[in-house]
Design a protein around this motif. Sequence first.
Motif, PDB file in Angstrom:
ATOM      1  N   ASP A 169       0.805  -1.339   0.061  1.00  7.82           N
ATOM      2  CA  ASP A 169       0.066   0.129  -0.048  1.00  7.82           C
ATOM      3  C   ASP A 169       0.839   1.173   0.188  1.00  7.82           C
ATOM      4  O   ASP A 169       0.507   2.187  -0.619  1.00  7.82           O
ATOM      5  N   LEU A 170       2.037   0.991   0.624  1.00  9.43           N
ATOM      6  CA  LEU A 170       3.000   2.289   0.858  1.00  9.43           C
ATOM      7  C   LEU A 170       3.536   2.397  -0.783  1.00  9.43           C
ATOM      8  O   LEU A 170       3.661   3.610  -1.323  1.00  9.43           O
ATOM      9  N   TYR A 171       3.776   1.461  -1.253  1.00 13.34           N
ATOM     10  CA  TYR A 171       4.452   1.665  -2.794  1.00 13.34           C
ATOM     11  C   TYR A 171       3.352   2.112  -3.611  1.00 13.34           C
ATOM     12  O   TYR A 171       3.833   2.852  -4.537  1.00 13.34           O
ATOM     13  N   ASP A 172       1.971   1.674  -3.446  1.00 16.59           N
ATOM     14  CA  ASP A 172       1.049   2.072  -4.298  1.00 16.59           C
ATOM     15  C   ASP A 172       0.685   3.812  -4.156  1.00 16.59           C
ATOM     16  O   ASP A 172       0.744   4.531  -5.047  1.00 16.59           O
ATOM     17  N   ALA A 173       1.021   4.438  -3.149  1.00 16.99           N
ATOM     18  CA  ALA A 173       1.117   5.538  -2.704  1.00 16.99           C
ATOM     19  C   ALA A 173       2.343   6.392  -3.368  1.00 16.99           C
ATOM     20  O   ALA A 173       2.076   7.402  -4.079  1.00 16.99           O
ATOM     21  N   MET A 174       3.410   5.855  -3.220  1.00 16.51           N
ATOM     22  CA  MET A 174       4.509   6.225  -3.731  1.00 16.51           C
ATOM     23  C   MET A 174       4.212   6.328  -5.459  1.00 16.51           C
ATOM     24  O   MET A 174       4.748   7.204  -6.116  1.00 16.51           O
ATOM     25  N   PHE A 175       3.809   5.259  -6.181  1.00 20.51           N
ATOM     26  CA  PHE A 175       3.564   5.114  -7.488  1.00 20.51           C
ATOM     27  C   PHE A 175       2.624   6.436  -7.666  1.00 20.51           C
ATOM     28  O   PHE A 175       2.968   7.102  -8.739  1.00 20.51           O
ATOM     29  N   GLU A 176       1.589   6.483  -7.033  1.00 19.59           N
ATOM     30  CA  GLU A 176       0.432   7.584  -7.705  1.00 19.59           C
ATOM     31  C   GLU A 176       1.405   8.940  -7.340  1.00 19.59           C
ATOM     32  O   GLU A 176       1.117   9.975  -8.031  1.00 19.59           O
ATOM     33  N   GLU A 178      -4.731   6.732 -11.769  1.00 23.33           N
ATOM     34  CA  GLU A 178      -5.423   7.972 -12.454  1.00 23.33           C
ATOM     35  C   GLU A 178      -4.770   8.793 -12.930  1.00 23.33           C
ATOM     36  O   GLU A 178      -4.662   9.326 -14.264  1.00 23.33           O
ATOM     37  N   PRO A 179      -3.522   9.354 -12.367  1.00 30.61           N
ATOM     38  CA  PRO A 179      -2.635  10.355 -13.061  1.00 30.61           C
ATOM     39  C   PRO A 179      -1.930   9.816 -14.024  1.00 30.61           C
ATOM     40  O   PRO A 179      -1.847  10.568 -15.149  1.00 30.61           O
ATOM     41  N   ALA A 180      -1.572   8.655 -14.375  1.00 32.25           N
ATOM     42  CA  ALA A 180      -1.105   8.041 -15.168  1.00 32.25           C
ATOM     43  C   ALA A 180      -1.956   7.966 -16.415  1.00 32.25           C
ATOM     44  O   ALA A 180      -1.532   8.212 -17.716  1.00 32.25           O
ATOM     45  N   ARG A 181      -3.394   7.664 -16.247  1.00 31.58           N
ATOM     46  CA  ARG A 181      -4.182   7.591 -17.123  1.00 31.58           C
ATOM     47  C   ARG A 181      -4.374   9.035 -17.832  1.00 31.58           C
ATOM     48  O   ARG A 181      -4.456   9.465 -19.102  1.00 31.58           O
ATOM     49  N   GLN A 182      -4.428  10.170 -16.839  1.00 30.36           N
ATOM     50  CA  GLN A 182      -4.243  11.709 -17.513  1.00 30.36           C
ATOM     51  C   GLN A 182      -3.041  11.921 -18.466  1.00 30.36           C
ATOM     52  O   GLN A 182      -3.347  12.526 -19.340  1.00 30.36           O
ATOM     53  N   PHE A 183      -2.180  11.341 -17.758  1.00 31.05           N
ATOM     54  CA  PHE A 183      -0.841  11.582 -18.815  1.00 31.05           C
ATOM     55  C   PHE A 183      -1.150  10.945 -20.116  1.00 31.05           C
ATOM     56  O   PHE A 183      -0.685  11.552 -21.033  1.00 31.05           O
ATOM     57  N   PRO A 218       8.378  -7.073  -6.428  1.00 30.00           N
ATOM     58  CA  PRO A 218       7.566  -8.273  -6.790  1.00 30.00           C
ATOM     59  C   PRO A 218       5.939  -8.335  -6.156  1.00 30.00           C
ATOM     60  O   PRO A 218       5.746  -7.781  -5.221  1.00 30.00           O
ATOM     61  N   ASP A 219       5.199  -8.818  -6.897  1.00 34.32           N
ATOM     62  CA  ASP A 219       3.671  -8.754  -6.769  1.00 34.32           C
ATOM     63  C   ASP A 219       3.133  -7.492  -6.480  1.00 34.32           C
ATOM     64  O   ASP A 219       1.869  -7.406  -5.888  1.00 34.32           O
ATOM     65  N   PHE A 220       3.709  -6.220  -6.792  1.00 31.06           N
ATOM     66  CA  PHE A 220       3.062  -5.045  -6.890  1.00 31.06           C
ATOM     67  C   PHE A 220       2.527  -4.708  -8.064  1.00 31.06           C
ATOM     68  O   PHE A 220       3.056  -4.838  -9.328  1.00 31.06           O
ATOM     69  N   GLU A 221       1.127  -4.441  -8.011  1.00 32.93           N
ATOM     70  CA  GLU A 221       0.321  -4.050  -9.130  1.00 32.93           C
ATOM     71  C   GLU A 221      -0.428  -2.583  -8.806  1.00 32.93           C
ATOM     72  O   GLU A 221      -1.025  -2.629  -7.640  1.00 32.93           O
ATOM     73  N   PRO A 222      -0.105  -1.556  -8.948  1.00 30.43           N
ATOM     74  CA  PRO A 222      -0.839  -0.198  -8.732  1.00 30.43           C
ATOM     75  C   PRO A 222      -2.352  -0.422  -8.718  1.00 30.43           C
ATOM     76  O   PRO A 222      -2.884  -0.881  -9.804  1.00 30.43           O
ATOM     77  N   SER A 223      -2.893   0.354  -8.023  1.00 37.76           N
ATOM     78  CA  SER A 223      -4.318   0.339  -7.828  1.00 37.76           C
ATOM     79  C   SER A 223      -4.966   1.401  -9.002  1.00 37.76           C
ATOM     80  O   SER A 223      -4.288   2.266  -9.438  1.00 37.76           O
ATOM     81  N   ALA A 224      -6.440   1.201  -9.034  1.00 39.66           N
ATOM     82  CA  ALA A 224      -6.978   2.353 -10.163  1.00 39.66           C
ATOM     83  C   ALA A 224      -6.671   3.638  -9.651  1.00 39.66           C
ATOM     84  O   ALA A 224      -6.506   4.420 -10.507  1.00 39.66           O
ATOM     85  N   ALA A 225      -6.769   4.035  -8.515  1.00 39.33           N
ATOM     86  CA  ALA A 225      -6.556   5.140  -8.115  1.00 39.33           C
ATOM     87  C   ALA A 225      -5.259   5.791  -8.209  1.00 39.33           C
ATOM     88  O   ALA A 225      -5.144   6.750  -8.800  1.00 39.33           O
ATOM     89  N   ALA A 226      -4.322   4.848  -8.045  1.00 39.13           N
ATOM     90  CA  ALA A 226      -2.801   5.224  -8.173  1.00 39.13           C
ATOM     91  C   ALA A 226      -2.626   5.495  -9.821  1.00 39.13           C
ATOM     92  O   ALA A 226      -1.751   6.161 -10.152  1.00 39.13           O
TER      93      ALA A 226
END
Length: 221
Positions: free
Chosen positions: A72-79, A139-144, A129-137
Amino acid sequence: MTDRQRSTTEKNPIATPDRRSRRHLAKRARIIDNAWSLARRDGLTGISLRDLADSVDLRQPSLYAYFESKLDLYDAMFEDGQRQLLDRCQAREPLPDPLDELVAVVEDLVRFSSEDVVRHQLLFQRTIPDFEPSAAAMEPARQFVDLMSERLRASRLEDPGDVDLFSAIVSGLAHQQVANDPGGDRWVLLARRVVEVLVADADQRSARPTKKPTTTRRVTK
């Protein structure tokens, strides 16, 4: 008496839910910032939750009030990293010439990757390993991606194959810059050649007449 009571209240305001929420978000942002610092020091997979908690004056179990797990921390860092990229590209006024603008975007992308190797690894490589970003994380990638699609269409690169080729080549430039000249501009300087070649190729193929399939007639005796 009334004035004194008002003054006391102003000096000791009751912690409203909004105030608590702002404090929580501010603390969460500080944890993310410190997590980036630890990742740059120890590597992404080497982040110690104990060290992270110490850096923000918390006990390690208290981190779980902000993040459910290390993933979850990695997810926040990704976002956070994707938001940095989007903000960077949106901060600059687009150039009037579409080709010049696309070159500038490619240069920004390659520089962005090179400026922070750890951030590049999390955003553009499967380092955890095993990290997949969430839909929320994501979102800025989708906008980009939407922003990039606009730039590509303006330069006449809208065929799905052209977009995939563009993505592959730009990723290659970024990976080469990070691996061989981090902080430099060796592969940044190739941006214009790459864009001009891709646009010229797309224009040539669009102007080429479509060949009709030839049919072979069977001659019977």
